[in-house]
Design an enzyme around this catalytic site. Sequence first.
Site: not given
Length: 403
Positions: A124, A12, A200, A127
């Site tokens: 943000e 990420v 989540k 999840v």
Amino acid sequence: MIQVAVMGYGTVGSGVVEVINTNAAGIEREQKDDMKVKYVLDLREFPGDPVQSILVHDFDVIVNDSEVDVIAETMGGLHPAYEYTKRALEAGKSVCTSNKELVAAYGAELLELAKNNDVNYFYEASVGGGIPIIRPLNYALTAEIIEEITGILNGTTNYILTRMKNEGLEFDEVLKAAQELGYAEKNPEADVEGYDACRKIAILCSLAFCHQVDYKDIYTEGITKITATDIKYANACGRSIKLLASGKRDGEDVYAMVAPFMIDAQNPLYMVNDVYNGILVKSNMLGDTMYYGRGAGKLPTASAVVADMIDAARHKGATEKFLWDKKKLEVADMSHCRNRFFVRMEGTREEVLAKGAAYFGKVEPLASVAAGEAAFITGEMEEAEFEEAAKKAGGVINRIRVK
Ligand code: HSE
């Protein structure tokens, strides 16, 4: 110029750098200012990668640099992500994260810390990857009372269940193939046992119901016990088996759980297949809204982190209010939660249906798909009532909740 740092140059984190560099012109137009990655923090070296020139191994370099306003936390795990996030917020820097473990465990505390320091803690990407769901809950749906939020929140398990359904394969075979293709981790426990989805849904419930939901209080069951025969039954009755993560109000109570469910084609989550995620929100005035898209992966998740970073820069000096406070929400005792159940039992069809009627009340018989057994779907009953009946009846091969 907005100077930012990225902590963690894994999947990420490298995506965050790529999104910022690729969409620089758009970000500048949006911000009337450009965004520059001043530092990347990672323990590793990246020879040949352009980030090598901005790579630091010491968090203090970032936290002590007054030019850095916004930090992306894409390290994952609780420690040292928790300590770094706290120090960054206390130093007056906004933090934007994809780290669901950290948000589920310390979200309320970090949001309060951000508020006390006039900065933002945005999450943000924690999840649903790139799917906007935190902002809709926190802004667009604020006039609503959320009655239920149910999602397919884990791409890996959805991919496995989709292939089991389409190809008639067993769980282990598909898991192995998914690992070979890089869709599932070498250690798949967090995904297949439902722990990832549990964190989540804890985040979504905390936001939807406004108080801290402890993920440890959420009943969690994974997909490892789902077999090709279960899927055959589901196919024969026009249903699909999905790993659902759910939080719902029932009067004063809130139930939360993660478990495989059989759902029919009328359910909007039925068409959420492969690695896609979908989140269905039921609210009292608007009714159903559905959020769908790529819930994992480098660029979709990074896109949500960068959108948060832009928002943090836009709101410099002002903390956005989140509808999530530190007060603990006591999740209701699961044994009273009401569900229907698909039940497979040993015996002839006549024997199984007779037992079904004797122990579970009025049941819906299903077409037989395997020898020496049969199956039915019960009416709605409490979890404890079901467990008791199943124990008394004996011969239960498997049971799956039905929505
Ligand atoms: N392992 C997760 C999934 C990644 O499969 O959805 C995103 O959190």
